[in-house]
Design an enzyme around this catalytic site. Sequence first.
Site, short mmCIF file in Angstrom:
data_model
loop_
_atom_site.label_atom_id
_atom_site.label_comp_id
_atom_site.label_asym_id
_atom_site.label_seq_id
_atom_site.Cartn_x
_atom_site.Cartn_y
_atom_site.Cartn_z
N ASN A 87 0.81 -1.22 0.00
CA ASN A 87 0.00 0.00 0.00
C ASN A 87 0.84 1.27 0.00
O ASN A 87 0.30 2.36 -0.12
CB ASN A 87 -0.99 -0.03 1.17
CG ASN A 87 -2.04 -1.11 0.96
OD1 ASN A 87 -2.14 -1.70 -0.13
ND2 ASN A 87 -2.78 -1.44 1.99
N CYS A 112 -15.94 -3.95 -4.08
CA CYS A 112 -15.26 -5.25 -4.04
C CYS A 112 -15.85 -6.02 -2.86
O CYS A 112 -16.85 -5.64 -2.28
CB CYS A 112 -13.76 -5.04 -3.88
SG CYS A 112 -13.37 -4.36 -2.29
N ARG A 151 -17.00 0.86 -1.46
CA ARG A 151 -15.76 1.63 -1.69
C ARG A 151 -15.97 2.72 -2.74
O ARG A 151 -15.38 2.73 -3.82
CB ARG A 151 -14.63 0.68 -2.08
CG ARG A 151 -14.39 -0.35 -0.98
CD ARG A 151 -13.26 -1.27 -1.27
NE ARG A 151 -11.98 -0.62 -1.00
CZ ARG A 151 -10.82 -1.26 -1.15
NH1 ARG A 151 -10.81 -2.49 -1.62
NH2 ARG A 151 -9.68 -0.67 -0.88
N PRO A 152 -16.84 3.66 -2.43
CA PRO A 152 -17.09 4.77 -3.37
C PRO A 152 -15.85 5.64 -3.55
O PRO A 152 -14.90 5.55 -2.79
CB PRO A 152 -18.19 5.56 -2.67
CG PRO A 152 -18.06 5.22 -1.22
CD PRO A 152 -17.55 3.81 -1.17
N ASP A 204 -16.34 9.10 -4.19
CA ASP A 204 -16.91 10.46 -4.21
C ASP A 204 -15.96 11.51 -3.65
O ASP A 204 -15.91 12.65 -4.14
CB ASP A 204 -18.24 10.48 -3.44
CG ASP A 204 -18.08 9.99 -2.01
OD1 ASP A 204 -17.50 8.90 -1.82
OD2 ASP A 204 -18.49 10.71 -1.09
N LEU A 205 -15.15 11.14 -2.66
CA LEU A 205 -14.21 12.12 -2.08
C LEU A 205 -13.09 12.46 -3.07
O LEU A 205 -12.63 13.60 -3.15
CB LEU A 205 -13.63 11.59 -0.77
CG LEU A 205 -14.65 11.30 0.33
CD1 LEU A 205 -13.97 10.66 1.54
CD2 LEU A 205 -15.39 12.58 0.75
N ILE A 261 -14.48 0.63 9.52
CA ILE A 261 -14.04 1.25 8.26
C ILE A 261 -14.83 0.73 7.06
O ILE A 261 -15.37 1.52 6.28
CB ILE A 261 -12.52 1.04 8.03
CG1 ILE A 261 -11.72 1.55 9.23
CG2 ILE A 261 -12.08 1.68 6.73
CD1 ILE A 261 -11.73 3.06 9.41
C1 EPZ Z 1 -6.69 1.79 1.42
O1 EPZ Z 1 -7.90 1.56 0.71
C2 EPZ Z 1 -5.94 0.46 1.41
N1 EPZ Z 1 -5.62 0.09 0.03
C3 EPZ Z 1 -6.81 -0.63 2.06
O2 EPZ Z 1 -6.05 -1.84 2.08
C4 EPZ Z 1 -7.11 -0.19 3.49
O3 EPZ Z 1 -7.95 -1.15 4.08
C5 EPZ Z 1 -7.79 1.18 3.49
O4 EPZ Z 1 -6.97 2.14 2.78
C6 EPZ Z 1 -8.04 1.71 4.89
O5 EPZ Z 1 -6.83 1.79 5.57
C7 EPZ Z 1 -4.53 0.65 -0.56
O6 EPZ Z 1 -3.84 1.48 0.02
C8 EPZ Z 1 -4.23 0.22 -1.96
P1 EPZ Z 1 -10.18 4.47 2.21
P2 EPZ Z 1 -8.84 2.83 0.29
O7 EPZ Z 1 -10.42 5.40 1.08
O8 EPZ Z 1 -7.98 3.98 0.00
C9 EPZ Z 1 -14.83 5.45 2.50
C10 EPZ Z 1 -5.65 -4.12 1.73
O9 EPZ Z 1 -6.16 -5.14 2.23
N2 EPZ Z 1 -14.64 6.30 1.31
O10 EPZ Z 1 -9.26 4.88 3.32
O11 EPZ Z 1 -9.79 2.36 -0.74
C11 EPZ Z 1 -14.65 3.97 2.19
O12 EPZ Z 1 -15.86 3.41 1.70
C12 EPZ Z 1 -6.54 -2.97 1.32
O13 EPZ Z 1 -4.42 -3.95 1.53
C13 EPZ Z 1 -15.72 7.04 0.83
O14 EPZ Z 1 -16.82 6.99 1.39
O15 EPZ Z 1 -9.64 3.06 1.64
C14 EPZ Z 1 -14.26 3.41 3.52
O16 EPZ Z 1 -15.42 3.15 4.29
C15 EPZ Z 1 -8.01 -3.25 1.58
N3 EPZ Z 1 -15.54 7.81 -0.27
C16 EPZ Z 1 -13.46 4.53 4.17
O17 EPZ Z 1 -13.79 5.73 3.43
C17 EPZ Z 1 -14.33 7.88 -0.92
O18 EPZ Z 1 -14.23 8.63 -1.92
C18 EPZ Z 1 -11.96 4.35 4.13
O19 EPZ Z 1 -11.60 4.03 2.80
C19 EPZ Z 1 -13.26 7.12 -0.42
C20 EPZ Z 1 -13.43 6.34 0.69
#
Ligand code: EPZ
Length: 421
Positions: free
Chosen positions: A23, A116, A121-122, A124-125, A327
């Site tokens: 990551n 997934c 995993r939207p 929108d942000l 999360i």
């Molecule tokens: C990163 O995913 C990691 N992936 C994930 O690891 C990790 O679980 C996650 O961060 C949380 O730490 C990589 O770095 C490649 P988020 P990411 O945006 O960026 C919501 C693994 O197993 N959200 O921090 O996709 C979202 O739905 C993977 O290695 C919105 O609502 O995670 C979630 O509930 C799995 N809108 C929360 O935020 C958005 O635009 C955190 O997601 C973006 C996110």
Amino acid sequence: MRKYRIRGGNRISGVLRVGGGKNAALPILAATLLAEGESIIHNCPDIADIRFSVEILRHLGCRVNFEENTLNVNATNITNAKLPTDLVCKMRSSILFMGALLGRCREVEIASPGGCQIGARPIDLHISGFQKMGVSITENGDLMHAKSPSLTGAWIYLRDVSVGATENLLLAAVLAEGETVLVNAAREPEIVDLAKFLISMGANIRGAGTSTLKIMGVKRLQAATHRIMPDRIVTGTYLLAAAMTRGDLTLTHVNPYDISAVTAQLRTMGCQITEHPAQIRLHAPHRLTAIPHLITEAHPGFPTDMQAPFVAALATAKGTSVVEERIFEARAAHATELNRMGARIILAADNRVFVIKGREKLYGTSVNSHDLRGGAAMVLAALAAEGETIVHDPGYIARGYDDIAGALCAVGGDVGEVNLS
Ligand code: EPZ
């Protein structure tokens, strides 16, 4: 499809070297697009997601060589700003190429990455942040087309702490005109590693690792050399393998500071942990004890990627544990599989709360992996179980762990791998 054939009962003991972080590497590979010339990335894990990213870089016109965990990326000629849909659908984190292509080309076409196994995993942000920077985004069916004649810095408040949105907006902001401020930014160590690489390319970034990032855009960046930080989730996974089998394991080339939230919980469970600057040793003399209430949070809280492996460990602990996944909304498929091995896990609150009554023994059987960290959890449970377990895996585990079977066998595990595809 792969199958892992695991005979439980062996102690996981010895010394294991941990590789670079998936990551951290993924956004850094996207960042190599931001400069002409050849960037050199050391300690890059040889896993499926990195190989997908290499294919994307080549598709965009980069010359890429990947040998012995070192990646050479020459991004002088970017001939294409359209991300290949088949690869984007395979790997959600290809969304990180959006920010880099907006920074370099002011344009990108990308299929919107679906949800997934662990949630919707939207993005929108990501989208609303780019729009604040002057990017116009049109959707045509599944395809997004983003264009910005002039990318301008903006003050952006992130409604949720999002690792990907923080990284994506950072990748665009470093070459934008003016200052970008990201408020409520994610603080993960992988973001600090990305910022280190960008700063070595000539970017002007302050506050990486804090919840407010300030980026002053520059005209041009230079290719640079970087060493990827250790993978903290792989570190935590192998520590748990020793913890669950009463083992004694030393991990090298790690950063103990990055996984303090994980080692704090392991100590609560009765593990003896000693830390040195690049080394962690875990000794688990007794059966683990339960954790009354474990909550997944954004960094520096307990990482969601360690939730499934910890649920597997708590399934064998003495006492009852409660784990709350805050999360992702659908990160619970491993509970059913663990219960098939004799675990006693009850799900509540829309499958976001696990009530786990620890059992002395789990029993080997045939189980499935439903996502990357859930698959790793099943391998851990199999190491601790009595008898033989077959873990069926459509390829999730190899996305995040470089040769997990070989690594575990090197420290006493009885793990065979059959590749059926
Ligand atoms: C990163 O995913 C990691 N992936 C994930 O690891 C990790 O679980 C996650 O961060 C949380 O730490 C990589 O770095 C490649 P988020 P990411 O945006 O960026 C919501 C693994 O197993 N959200 O921090 O996709 C979202 O739905 C993977 O290695 C919105 O609502 O995670 C979630 O509930 C799995 N809108 C929360 O935020 C958005 O635009 C955190 O997601 C973006 C996110």
